[in-house]
Every structure is written in structure tokens, then in C-alpha cells.
Enzyme design. Structure first.
Site, PDB file in Angstrom:
ATOM      1  N   PRO A 162       0.792  -1.230   0.000  1.00  0.00           N
ATOM      2  CA  PRO A 162       0.000   0.000   0.000  1.00  0.00           C
ATOM      3  C   PRO A 162       0.824   1.279   0.000  1.00  0.00           C
ATOM      4  CG  PRO A 162      -1.014  -1.609   1.449  1.00  0.00           C
ATOM      5  CD  PRO A 162       0.294  -2.200   0.990  1.00  0.00           C
TER       6      PRO A 162
ATOM      7  N   GLU B 209       4.903  -2.109 -14.193  1.00  0.00           N
ATOM      8  CA  GLU B 209       6.247  -2.573 -14.560  1.00  0.00           C
ATOM      9  C   GLU B 209       7.252  -1.419 -14.584  1.00  0.00           C
ATOM     10  OE1 GLU B 209       7.107  -5.568 -14.582  1.00  0.00           O
ATOM     11  OE2 GLU B 209       5.163  -6.591 -14.720  1.00  0.00           O
TER      12      GLU B 209
ATOM     13  N   HIS C 161     -13.247   7.824 -33.836  1.00  0.00           N
ATOM     14  CA  HIS C 161     -14.593   7.286 -33.639  1.00  0.00           C
ATOM     15  C   HIS C 161     -15.606   8.368 -33.281  1.00  0.00           C
ATOM     16  CE1 HIS C 161     -12.709   3.314 -33.510  1.00  0.00           C
ATOM     17  NE2 HIS C 161     -13.891   2.751 -33.423  1.00  0.00           N
TER      18      HIS C 161
END
Length: 549
Positions: free
Chosen positions: A287, A532, A507
Site C-alpha cells: 500500500p 512494470e 470514432h
């Protein structure tokens, strides 16, 4: 000299000018850091913005080098076609312009090299080849031609030859492209329902060899290299980031055990990991601890026959359905730094949505997330969870951080490949929509700003792909590649987000509707700049490596 030869020669000369600029920026940065009060780390932190800007500049220069190498491989094989030539020219034209005028590290952060060495940037900008490519490299007619060629190749997904160094990789790419396409519609339903990827799909991937791809044949793996990992990962992530990510924790666990495991740990775990019978998860983050692994608090208390784990972990991907946790803990409470950390290979029962962690001394729950679904994220509390002595990786305490660092290059290369797949998916969805959507009596692809977006998306996706494959080849050659892996992850993650954002724009309002797949891709793309190792961490790795070189 043909037009192609002339283009390659001009790009080569401009490349050398960019390399000279980079060396001058590094020299200027070293001078600034030397004159900044405090030790090297404090100085680097004080000058973080400019230091990271130089890391980005270095990433651009390396990316252009790999685009040149890509084009030369294709030319030698007689496969450097019109589209590939234009992609090369556009990459040089735009990246040279950004090196000269301002390079985006993120949406609101622009690095300008003249803040370090105005004379060097001026000389670079005045170089004849740089000027020519900036002026003619990515002109409106060229953008329109790239878009037209992309539209022509859409039916057969001809968006530029990747120039794989092994012919087998083309076959691998086709096989996993079919698999990804077969599951693309279902994947969107998994996302909308926040469902786990079905066990049957994981079993199918196992049969295809996904989980043992880079593992040694002695353990049931295919013994292929990181380049193959990139090809497979890209295609799977192009279908759905969750599919491309299923192998990430397998890659980490397998490399940890292959490199560091005891003979018993290898025999007991590696064949099951390779076959997909054992699903690993990685549990490192806490955390209050993200990138600062040296501050890990979760502790392992030595007891008769093993260890009792106490503490909290968060952002454990695929935690409930996993059978094995690579779990970083502190085994020496007197040592507050990296030396007190150990890696545990903690086996556990699989859980369910109703009871995600059905093991004594372990409890936790799901973290609700915007995207990157299919495996789910969890927070876990350990209260005396028992692991036997045989779970200590390598049988020696205090080696956990060193062991984990050995896997980061592969993990970041694999993450870069995931980002390339997501970027490619966003581009393909945008292109298909632009071809089908009619406005004012014509497909919106006919409008220059729509075509321009798609052309650049294709260019930069190829740039990220080539940089990622280069890092993989360096890893396969057993050369240290932390800088190259950091560069690949840094650039590919930004490209994925930019492509997704632009594809939503193509779009229009429909891109914001959850029924359209691009809405999912936008959510999936955003995490790539964070996990990562966040973009800022990657830039820090790159610049520290360059300054030490």
C-alpha cells in the site's frame, strides 16, 4: 543512386547528426549535475525534468537507429516496399523535428534541448539533411499516401513488414494473430462483465505453448528467445491486453526459478509452469511501497519448519486464481534496506470470487479498475500465512532484491510488446472505423486530419515495435539491456496511449460508448505508462545508465 538509396543515405547522415546532438546534451547535463549542490542522486533529482528529457532524446535516437536497421534488413531481403520507405521517412522527419523543437515526455511536459545546450540544438537544426527530412519527411501528401496504402492493406493486415530476424517468427505471428482474432469479440464481453478470462481459453493458450515459450526444453518449454516472446505477446495483446498479459507473471516466475531456484524447486515447479498447470502471480507492491522496493515491510517470521508471513500487499494481478506467489518479504527485520529482502515461492490454493483467498492466514479482496481486466487485481493481508523452508527461493535469505532485478529486463521487454499490441489494436480499430463511417457523402478516412492521425499511428507503432525487438535481441544475445528495455517500455507505452486516444477521436462520440471496443482499449492503454515501472522510473533508469556509460 536510386531514390531508396538516397533516402537511406540521407537518413544515415541525419542519424549521425542526432547522435552528435545526444552526446552534446549528455555532456551539458553532466556539467549541470556537477554544478548542482548535493550528491549525485540529489543533483539528479533536482534536475529530474531535464535529465529525463535527455533520456527521452536518447530513446528517440536509439529508435531511429533501429528504424534504419529495420529498413536495411528489408532492403537486403528485397522487401523494402513503398509503405516501408514512407514509414521510415516519416519517422525520421517527425522525430528529428521534435529533437530540434521540443519532445513530448507526456501530454503536458515538453523537453527542449536548447535549455541545456542552445548551440548544439542550433547546429543540429541547421544540418542540411536534418532540415531536408524535417521539411519533406512527413508532408501532407506523404501522410495521405501512407493512409491510402494502409487502407489498401487493411483486409490482409499489411501495415508494414516487421522484418523479423527469424522466418519462423512470421509463422508464429500468423498463428497467434488468428487466436487473438478468434477471441476479440469475447474479450470485449469479458471486459464489460469484469469476468476472468475463461479457464478453457487459458488451457488453449497452454496447448499453444504460451507459458513455456522461453523456458528451457528440459522443463517442458519451447526454448525460444525473447524475440518470440515479443511476437506472441504483441499479437495476443492486439486481441486483448489480458491475453497478452497472462504470460507476464509466468515469465517472471520462470526466470526467477530457472536462474536462482534450488534443484528441488526447479523440478517441482518449472514443468507445471511451462504446461500451464501452475498459474503464478507476482506480489511485490505494498500500500505504501511502489517503486521503492527497499521499503517493503511485509515480513517473514522464522518458525519451526518454515516462515509465517505478516503484512499487506496490493495490486496483485491474477492473485485469486493463481497457484503460486512470487512473494517479496523482509526476512531480516534489522536490515531496513534491500539486503533484508527475500523471495518466497509461496504455493496456495486457488480462490473464487466468493472466497478469493481460501488459505489460513491470508485474506483479501478485489480492487475495481477501469481496464486491464480479465485477471483482476487484489489487495492481500497476511496474518501468519505459513510457507515451508523449501519455499525460500534458492534456499538463501537476503537475496530477494538481487534475484528480482534479474527479471526486470525481460518483464519490461514483455510489457513493451504488450504496449505495441495495444497500439496496433487501437490503430486497426481506428482505421476500420474511418473506412466504414460516412460523413458528408464520403468515408471519414478521406478527411486529412483523420488520415493524418492514422498515418502517424502506423509510423509510431512500427518505431515502438522495432525498438522493442531490438531490446529482445540484446537480451537473447545475453547482453545487459536494462537501458534498451527501459527505452522500449518508455516509448511503447506512450505510443499505446496516444494511439488509443487518437482512435477514440476518429470514432467521435461512438468512441466513448462502451459497446465499441476502442473504449476498452483506451482504458487498457492507460495503465501501460504505470505498471512494470512508471514512465518516470524508466526515464530514470535510462539516464542513470547513460550517465554511467
Amino acid at each position: 543512386m536510386t531514390d531508396t538509396d538516397a533516402l537511406l543515405a540521407r537518413c544515415g547522415r541525419a542519424q549521425r547528426a542526432a547522435e552528435t546532438l545526444l552526446q552534446q546534451l549528455l555532456t551539458a547535463l553532466r556539467t549541470v549535475l556537477r554544478d548542482t549542490p548535493g550528491n549525485e542522486s540529489a543533483a539528479l533529482q533536482a534536475e529530474q525534468a531535464r535529465a529525463h528529457g535527455v533520456a527521452w532524446a536518447a530513446t528517440y535516437v536509439r529508435a531511429l537507429q533501429q528504424m534504419m536497421a529495420w529498413a536495411q534488413r528489408l532492403q537486403a531481403a528485397g522487401r523494402l516496399g513503398e509503405l516501408e520507405r514512407l514509414l521510415l521517412q516519416a519517422a525520421y522527419g517527425e522525430y528529428l523535428a521534435q529533437l530540434a523543437g521540443g519532445l513530448p515526455m507526456s501530454q503536458g511536459e515538453i523537453f527542449r534541448g536548447d535549455t541545456l545546450d542552445a548551440g548544439a540544438v542550433a547546429a543540429f537544426s541547421a544540418d542540411a539533411d536534418v532540415q531536408h527530412l524535417r521539411a519533406d519527411g512527413f508532408t501532407p501528401p506523404l501522410r495521405q499516401r501512407i493512409a491510402a496504402l494502409l487502407a489498401e492493406g487493411a483486409a490482409t493486415r499489411r501495415f508494414g513488414d516487421p522484418a523479423y530476424d527469424d522466418p519462423t517468427l512470421y509463422q508464429v505471428s500468423e498463428q497467434f494473430a488468428r487466436f487473438a482474432d478468434d477471441h476479440a469479440e469475447a474479450a470485449h464481453r469479458w471486459h464489460l462483465g469484469n469476468d476472468l478470462i475463461p479457464d478453457a481459453v487459458i488451457a488453449e493458450m497452454a496447448r499453444l505453448g504460451v507459458f513455456g515459450l522461453t523456458m528451457a526444453e528440459a522443463w517442458g518449454g519451447a526454448g525460444m528467445g525473447k524475440s518470440a516472446m515479443c511476437v506472441v505477446t504483441e499479437e495476443l495483446a492486439r486481441g486483448y491486453i489480458g491475453l497478452g498479459s497472462l504470460g507476464t507473471r509466468t515469465e517472471i516466475a520462470a526466470e526467477l526459478i530457472e536462474r536462482n531456484g534450488t534443484p528441488d524447486q526447479k523440478v517441482r515447479l518449472l514443468p507445471g509452469i511451462a504446461s500451464g498447470a501452475i498459474i503464478p502471480t507476482a506480489s511485490f507492491t505494498e500500500p505504501d511501497v511502489g517503486s521503492d522496493l527497499g521499503s517493503i515491510r511485509t515480513r517473514a517470521e522464522k518458525v519451526d519448519g518454515g516462515w509465517r508471513i505478516h503484512g499487506n500487499k496490493t495490486w496483485t494481478t491474477h492473485g485469486a486464481r493463481s497457484d503460486l506467489m512470487t512473494l517479496m518479504v523482509r526476512t531480516d527485520p534489522a536490515e531496513r534496506g534491500y539486503k533484508g529482502l527475500s523471495m518466497m515461492l509461496a504455493e496456495k490454493p486457488r480462490g473464487s470470487d466468493a472466497n478469493p483467498f481460501p488459505a489460513e492466514g491470508m485474506r483479501g479482496g478485489e480492487i475495481q479498475v477501469l481496464g486491464y481486466r480479465g485477471m483482476k487485481e487484489y489487495e492481500i493481508a497476511f496474518d501468519g500465512f505459513f510457507v515451508p523452508d523449501a519455499a525460500l527461493l534458492g534456499g538463501q535469505p537476503g537475496q530477494g532484491f538481487k534475484q528480482l532485478m534479474q527479471t526486470f529486463e525481460s518483464a519490461r521487454i514483455q510489457t513493451a510488446a504488450r504496449a505495441v499490441g495495444v497500439a496496433q489494436n487501437a490503430f486497426e480499430l481506428g482505421l476500420a472505423y474511418a473506412q466504414q463511417r460516412l460523413q458528408f457523402g464520403q468515408p471519414i478516412l478521406a478527411f486529412p486530419r483523420v488520415a493524418d492521425k492514422l498515418a502517424w499511428m502506423a509510423v509510431e507503432t512500427m518505431v515502438a515495435r522495432q525498438l522493442t525487438l531490438f531490446a529482445a535481441r540484446e537480451k537473447d544475445a545475453q547482453r545487459r539491456c536494462d537501458i534498451e528495455a527501459g527505452m522500449a517500455k518508455l516509448l511503447a507505452a506512450r505510443v499505446a496511449w496516444a494511439n488509443a486516444d487518437n482512435a477514440v477521436q476518429v470514432h467521435g462520440g461512438n468512441g466513448y460508448a462502451v459497446e465499441y471496443r476502442i473504449s476498452r482499449v483506451l482504458c487498457d492503454a492507460r495503465i501501460l505508462n504505470v505498471f512494470e515501472g512508471a514512465a518516470e522510473i524508466q526515464a530514470n533508469i535510462v539516464i542513470r545508465g547513460l550517465l554511467a556509460g
